[in-house]
Write an enzyme that holds these catalytic residues in place. Structure first.
Site, PDB file in Angstrom:
ATOM      1  N   TRP A  79     -12.111 -56.010  -7.626  1.00 29.76           N
ATOM      2  CA  TRP A  79     -11.500 -54.879  -6.507  1.00 29.76           C
ATOM      3  C   TRP A  79     -12.036 -54.902  -5.854  1.00 29.76           C
ATOM      4  O   TRP A  79     -13.242 -54.769  -5.727  1.00 29.76           O
ATOM      5  CB  TRP A  79     -11.449 -53.660  -7.768  1.00 29.76           C
ATOM      6  CG  TRP A  79     -10.456 -54.158  -9.093  1.00 29.76           C
ATOM      7  CD1 TRP A  79      -9.877 -54.974  -9.540  1.00 29.76           C
ATOM      8  CD2 TRP A  79      -9.515 -52.809  -9.898  1.00 29.76           C
ATOM      9  NE1 TRP A  79      -8.863 -55.029 -10.888  1.00 29.76           N
ATOM     10  CE2 TRP A  79      -8.850 -53.859 -10.383  1.00 29.76           C
ATOM     11  CE3 TRP A  79      -9.276 -51.637  -9.917  1.00 29.76           C
ATOM     12  CZ2 TRP A  79      -7.966 -53.114 -11.652  1.00 29.76           C
ATOM     13  CZ3 TRP A  79      -8.723 -50.971 -10.802  1.00 29.76           C
ATOM     14  CH2 TRP A  79      -8.206 -51.900 -11.552  1.00 29.76           C
ATOM     15  N   ASP A 144       2.775 -43.696   5.166  1.00 29.40           N
ATOM     16  CA  ASP A 144       3.057 -43.780   6.559  1.00 29.40           C
ATOM     17  C   ASP A 144       2.592 -45.079   7.013  1.00 29.40           C
ATOM     18  O   ASP A 144       2.193 -45.851   6.520  1.00 29.40           O
ATOM     19  CB  ASP A 144       1.745 -42.758   6.982  1.00 29.40           C
ATOM     20  CG  ASP A 144       2.062 -42.548   8.694  1.00 29.40           C
ATOM     21  OD1 ASP A 144       2.363 -43.025   9.293  1.00 29.40           O
ATOM     22  OD2 ASP A 144       2.062 -41.324   8.656  1.00 29.40           O
ATOM     23  N   ASN A 176      -3.072 -53.420  -7.481  1.00 27.90           N
ATOM     24  CA  ASN A 176      -3.004 -53.650  -8.798  1.00 27.90           C
ATOM     25  C   ASN A 176      -2.038 -51.942  -9.824  1.00 27.90           C
ATOM     26  O   ASN A 176      -3.101 -51.171  -8.935  1.00 27.90           O
ATOM     27  CB  ASN A 176      -4.883 -53.399  -9.591  1.00 27.90           C
ATOM     28  CG  ASN A 176      -4.818 -52.951 -11.121  1.00 27.90           C
ATOM     29  OD1 ASN A 176      -4.607 -53.885 -11.961  1.00 27.90           O
ATOM     30  ND2 ASN A 176      -4.713 -51.373 -11.710  1.00 27.90           N
ATOM     31  N   GLU A 177      -1.487 -53.326 -10.171  1.00 26.64           N
ATOM     32  CA  GLU A 177      -0.379 -51.870 -10.985  1.00 26.64           C
ATOM     33  C   GLU A 177       0.594 -50.591 -10.097  1.00 26.64           C
ATOM     34  O   GLU A 177      -0.028 -49.729 -10.685  1.00 26.64           O
ATOM     35  CB  GLU A 177      -0.899 -51.419 -12.150  1.00 26.64           C
ATOM     36  CG  GLU A 177      -1.607 -52.782 -13.301  1.00 26.64           C
ATOM     37  CD  GLU A 177      -2.209 -52.544 -14.845  1.00 26.64           C
ATOM     38  OE1 GLU A 177      -2.198 -50.784 -14.680  1.00 26.64           O
ATOM     39  OE2 GLU A 177      -2.752 -52.751 -14.800  1.00 26.64           O
ATOM     40  N   TRP A 204       2.920 -42.948 -14.898  1.00 24.34           N
ATOM     41  CA  TRP A 204       1.744 -42.830 -15.116  1.00 24.34           C
ATOM     42  C   TRP A 204       1.324 -42.030 -14.784  1.00 24.34           C
ATOM     43  O   TRP A 204       0.839 -40.772 -15.454  1.00 24.34           O
ATOM     44  CB  TRP A 204       1.426 -42.867 -16.511  1.00 24.34           C
ATOM     45  CG  TRP A 204       0.509 -44.180 -16.461  1.00 24.34           C
ATOM     46  CD1 TRP A 204      -1.257 -43.874 -14.990  1.00 24.34           C
ATOM     47  CD2 TRP A 204       0.391 -45.729 -15.266  1.00 24.34           C
ATOM     48  NE1 TRP A 204      -1.465 -45.450 -14.710  1.00 24.34           N
ATOM     49  CE2 TRP A 204      -0.423 -46.130 -15.022  1.00 24.34           C
ATOM     50  CE3 TRP A 204       1.814 -46.490 -15.762  1.00 24.34           C
ATOM     51  CZ2 TRP A 204      -0.764 -47.541 -14.791  1.00 24.34           C
ATOM     52  CZ3 TRP A 204       1.562 -47.554 -15.788  1.00 24.34           C
ATOM     53  CH2 TRP A 204       0.370 -48.430 -15.154  1.00 24.34           C
ATOM     54  N   TYR A 278      -0.997 -55.280 -22.704  1.00 20.68           N
ATOM     55  CA  TYR A 278      -1.629 -54.654 -24.130  1.00 20.68           C
ATOM     56  C   TYR A 278      -1.418 -54.237 -24.725  1.00 20.68           C
ATOM     57  O   TYR A 278       0.336 -53.739 -25.188  1.00 20.68           O
ATOM     58  CB  TYR A 278      -2.963 -53.396 -22.793  1.00 20.68           C
ATOM     59  CG  TYR A 278      -3.683 -53.411 -21.806  1.00 20.68           C
ATOM     60  CD1 TYR A 278      -5.043 -54.286 -22.103  1.00 20.68           C
ATOM     61  CD2 TYR A 278      -3.120 -53.508 -20.872  1.00 20.68           C
ATOM     62  CE1 TYR A 278      -6.035 -54.335 -21.873  1.00 20.68           C
ATOM     63  CE2 TYR A 278      -4.123 -54.431 -19.615  1.00 20.68           C
ATOM     64  CZ  TYR A 278      -5.391 -54.404 -20.504  1.00 20.68           C
ATOM     65  OH  TYR A 278      -6.437 -54.500 -19.464  1.00 20.68           O
ATOM     66  N   GLU A 307      -4.615 -59.617 -16.808  1.00 16.70           N
ATOM     67  CA  GLU A 307      -5.475 -58.473 -17.767  1.00 16.70           C
ATOM     68  C   GLU A 307      -5.049 -58.828 -19.146  1.00 16.70           C
ATOM     69  O   GLU A 307      -3.542 -58.259 -19.344  1.00 16.70           O
ATOM     70  CB  GLU A 307      -5.454 -57.148 -17.548  1.00 16.70           C
ATOM     71  CG  GLU A 307      -5.842 -57.080 -15.860  1.00 16.70           C
ATOM     72  CD  GLU A 307      -5.992 -54.946 -15.454  1.00 16.70           C
ATOM     73  OE1 GLU A 307      -5.890 -54.361 -16.815  1.00 16.70           O
ATOM     74  OE2 GLU A 307      -5.608 -54.593 -14.123  1.00 16.70           O
ATOM     75  N   TRP A 336     -10.340 -58.048 -19.541  1.00 10.48           N
ATOM     76  CA  TRP A 336     -10.621 -57.015 -19.429  1.00 10.48           C
ATOM     77  C   TRP A 336     -11.539 -56.627 -20.018  1.00 10.48           C
ATOM     78  O   TRP A 336     -11.712 -56.581 -21.028  1.00 10.48           O
ATOM     79  CB  TRP A 336      -9.373 -56.465 -19.211  1.00 10.48           C
ATOM     80  CG  TRP A 336     -10.145 -55.109 -18.148  1.00 10.48           C
ATOM     81  CD1 TRP A 336     -10.732 -53.820 -19.506  1.00 10.48           C
ATOM     82  CD2 TRP A 336      -9.885 -54.304 -17.446  1.00 10.48           C
ATOM     83  NE1 TRP A 336     -10.148 -52.285 -18.810  1.00 10.48           N
ATOM     84  CE2 TRP A 336     -10.360 -53.156 -17.135  1.00 10.48           C
ATOM     85  CE3 TRP A 336      -9.012 -54.682 -15.580  1.00 10.48           C
ATOM     86  CZ2 TRP A 336      -9.787 -52.523 -16.295  1.00 10.48           C
ATOM     87  CZ3 TRP A 336      -9.772 -54.487 -15.031  1.00 10.48           C
ATOM     88  CH2 TRP A 336     -10.001 -52.857 -14.922  1.00 10.48           C
ATOM     89  N   ASP A 343     -11.445 -48.364 -22.114  1.00  6.34           N
ATOM     90  CA  ASP A 343     -10.919 -48.305 -23.525  1.00  6.34           C
ATOM     91  C   ASP A 343     -10.183 -49.659 -22.731  1.00  6.34           C
ATOM     92  O   ASP A 343      -9.646 -50.388 -22.008  1.00  6.34           O
ATOM     93  CB  ASP A 343      -9.794 -47.228 -23.226  1.00  6.34           C
ATOM     94  CG  ASP A 343     -10.039 -46.150 -23.527  1.00  6.34           C
ATOM     95  OD1 ASP A 343     -10.915 -45.935 -24.734  1.00  6.34           O
ATOM     96  OD2 ASP A 343      -8.828 -44.964 -23.382  1.00  6.34           O
TER      97      ASP A 343
END
Length: 372
Positions: A79, A144, A176-177, A204, A278, A307, A336, A343
């Protein structure tokens, strides 16, 4: 070990001979004329958002790549800007005026990829993170167009030019995501209607960025990347299979060529897909990657499982997960994550043992890659 010497000239790389590059052929990834399988790990960071630029690069990630290679892996997902707190550099009005404040950023990236080449590891550079978005300057960049253009003009183009043709560069991943921060809403354009993926948990973070803005943000970066390095591959890591396939009733592919080019223009298309997976506590989500073959998603290009972990895969051993993906049509697996914290992360020792499963394999794609 290498047949080519690389020389940094200005903001670009010149090579004394033609370098191999990762490419796509149908649903396969190709390197140096051979079908390959990307077996590796996520870094994903040593210092979240502060690994490159501003005098902060310390070489820790280079040591991690060596560990992954020694374990039998060949690839690394890292990243870069993350949420934009360290790079790129924003002026007082929220426009990007440079990649960082000290001028070290691009040199750090070149140094990192040169180390990857020496280690025989292919690197995917994940530019931004949509799973967590706490920096308003980054949020504004997505909303923007003029601020996004300042990033494209004053950082991304120069970065891509500097890394163009580098044999250790696997792909760019713009974000990412992004589904974590998407607005769940109906829309007359099915590309922007996120009600289906909302049923499986998208949105989320509560940042609620419309999918049209995400597709523009992703697509315009893809275009600039390809303009400045026609050999570059681009991908996008989604939090699950839900937004990257139309094959099932609970999925909607928001990243089709039509969706991306419709929002951003020609050249916005992905080179390959990337799904994260997951467990849902006591079961897999419906049609998760480790329960179906890659071909079941009905996609026309490679799929990397970007991942996953044993810890959140119903405690399935990594050896079984790597073997399943390798034998069922996927183009890669990245555990991952090498930091081994938080977690759903396996320890570094567990990940290394899992990578040994595919070390030296060739039957469904070459794993031992000579990066040159």
């Amino acid at each position: 070990m290498k047949t080519c010497l690389l020389f940094l000239v200005g903001l670009g790389l010149l090579s004394c001979c033609s370098a191999a590059k990762l490419s796509v052929s149908g649903t396969d990834l190709i390197y140096n004329g051979q079908k390959v399988y990307l077996s590796g790990a996520n870094a994903a960071w040593n210092n979240y958002g502060y690994d490159f630029g501003n005098g902060q690069y310390d070489g820790s990630l280079e040591g991690w790549m060596q560990e992954i290679k020694s374990a039998g892996g060949n690839s690394f997902r890292v990243w870069i800007h993350v949420e934009g707190y360290s790079s790129p550099h924003f002026d007082g009005n929220g426009y990007v005026d440079a990649c960082d404040s000290t001028g070290d950023f691009i040199n750090d990236m070149v140094t990192f990829l040169n180390a990857a080449e020496a280690t025989d590891v292919l690197v995917t550079l994940t530019l931004w993170n949509g799973a967590v978005m706490s920096n308003q300057a980054y949020i504004d960049l997505v909303y923007d167009d003029s601020k996004l253009q300042s990033y494209l003009d004053n950082c991304l183009a120069a970065l891509v030019q500097a890394l163009a043709g580098h044999p250790a560069l696997a792909a760019y991943e713009t974000v990412n995501e992004p589904e974590g921060s998407v607005l769940v809403t109906t829309d007359g354009n099915p590309c922007y209607d996120t009600t289906i993926i909302g049923q499986s948990g998208a949105g989320w973070t509560g940042v609620n960025i419309p999918m049209e803005r995400w597709l523009t943000f992703i697509g315009k970066q893809n275009i600039v990347i390809k303009q400045n390095d026609p050999s570059a591959l681009v991908t996008l890591g989604s939090w699950g299979q839900f937004p990257q396939t139309d094959a099932f009733s609970n999925t909607k592919n928001h990243y089709t060529d039509a969706c991306l080019t419709g929002a951003a223009g020609a050249g916005a298309e992905l080179s390959f897909y990337q799904m994260h997976t997951y467990d849902w506590g006591t079961e897999w989500s419906p049609n998760a990657p480790f329960t179906v073959q890659a071909s079941d998603y009905g996609l026309d290009r490679p799929i990397v499982i970007g991942e996953f972990s044993s810890d959140c895969s119903l405690k399935t051993p990594l050896s079984e997960l790597h073997e399943y993906a390798y034998s069922n049509g996927y183009a890669g697996t990245w555990t991952w994550h090498w930091t081994g914290t938080g977690d759903c992360s396996d320890s570094r020792e567990t990940q290394a043992a899992g990578l040994a499963t595919l070390a030296g394999r060739t039957d469904h794609g070459v794993v031992d890659i000579d990066v040159q």
